[in-house]
Write an enzyme that holds these catalytic residues in place. Structure first.
Site, PDB file in Angstrom:
ATOM      1  CG  HIS A  49      -2.030  -1.030   1.099  1.00 21.13           C
ATOM      2  ND1 HIS A  49      -3.002  -0.992   0.127  1.00 21.13           N
ATOM      3  CD2 HIS A  49      -2.285  -2.142   1.832  1.00 21.13           C
ATOM      4  CE1 HIS A  49      -3.812  -2.022   0.267  1.00 21.13           C
ATOM      5  NE2 HIS A  49      -3.400  -2.741   1.295  1.00 21.13           N
ATOM      6  CD  GLU A 153      -4.670  -9.434   3.206  1.00 18.90           C
ATOM      7  OE1 GLU A 153      -4.819  -8.363   3.825  1.00 18.90           O
ATOM      8  OE2 GLU A 153      -3.712  -9.645   2.453  1.00 18.90           O
TER       9      GLU A 153
END
EC number: 4.1.2.53
Length: 267
Positions: A49, A153
């Site tokens: 990210h 996740e």
């Protein structure tokens, strides 16, 4: 150079010791070195990210190398070419995001191993990892010093967790709370009771399987809760978030109408 490759972070996880870490999203070697002097057990250098290039990751590995904090690289994804590059620049510990199945986990393991045990491309003589060919028997000993962590996740990953935990070569599993809560139908709400229940159950399953369990918690009380559940590598903050909070707090001391840092409960 007759050097024995070691990975103290991996050894401590294997012993079940708790490792407290910090997320690095600032993309600069300067900030990474400052963090390395703070004494965290591990530093996650984020390539998923945060806008890090391979050279950015390389420079941050160089910056933290003199210090005790162990660098963990999270690439943007777990492809074989990208894993090869990250290992060649000297990363010993990887955190691979979005691993949903045991087949994906096996592919990631294979990408980190030289033939005949895997598919990592051979280029040790031009790689920082082998000190440009100066570490004798690098290819023969490197597997034991690599630490491979995968992120679970999504609901799919949770459904396949037991199979992922059975994959040889996976040293630990990291629960990604932000993506997981969204996948479960609670976007931006990792604190929802159902999400919390699933996080606790998953951490306990991971540890029961003999693997290390990891988590990122930007709220101190959540970090403490995960540690109580058995997580043993926990990141307790993100450098950019801590920096922005400190800036807001300092400004609020001198300008009216400023209320200090906003409350951030998730990554």
């Amino acid at each position: 150079m007759n050097a024995l490759l070691t990975n103290p972070f991996k050894e401590r996880l294997r012993k079940g010791e708790v490792q407290i870490g910090l997320w690095l999203s600032s993309t600069t070697a300067y900030m990474a070195e400052i963090a390395a002097t703070s004494g965290y057990d591990w530093l996650l250098i984020d390539g998923e990210h945060a806008p890090n290039t391979i050279q950015d990751l390389y420079h941050q590995l160089q910056a933290v190398a003199p210090y005790a904090s162990h660098p963990v690289i999270r690439p943007v994804e777990g492809s074989k070419p990208l894993i090869k590059q990250v290992l060649d620049i000297g990363a010993q510990t990887l955190l691979i995001p979005m691993v949903d199945t045991a087949d994906q986990a096996r592919q990631v393991v294979s990408a980190t191993r030289y033939p005949p045990y895997g598919e990592r491309g051979v280029g040790a003589s031009v790689a920082r990892a082998a000190r440009w060919g100066r570490i004798e028997n690098y290819m023969a000993q490197v597997n034991d010093s690599l630490c491979l962590l995968v992120q679970v996740e999504s609901k799919t990953a949770l459904d396949n967790l037991d199979e992922i935990l059975d994959v040889e070569g996976i040293d630990g599993v990291f629960i990604g709370p932000a993506d997981l809560s969204a996948s479960l139908g609670y976007p931006d709400n990792a604190g929802h009771p159902e999400v919390q229940r699933i996080i606790e159950t998953s951490i306990r399953r991971i540890r029961a399987a003999g693997k290390a369990a990891g988590f990122l918690a930007v709220a101190p009380d959540m970090a403490q809760q995960c540690l109580a559940w058995g997580a043993n590598f926990v990141a307790v903050g993100v450098d950019t978030m801590l920096y922005s909070d400190a800036l807001d707090q300092r400004l609020a001391m001198f300008k009216s109408g400023k209320n200090g840092p906003r409350v951030k409960g998730s990554y």
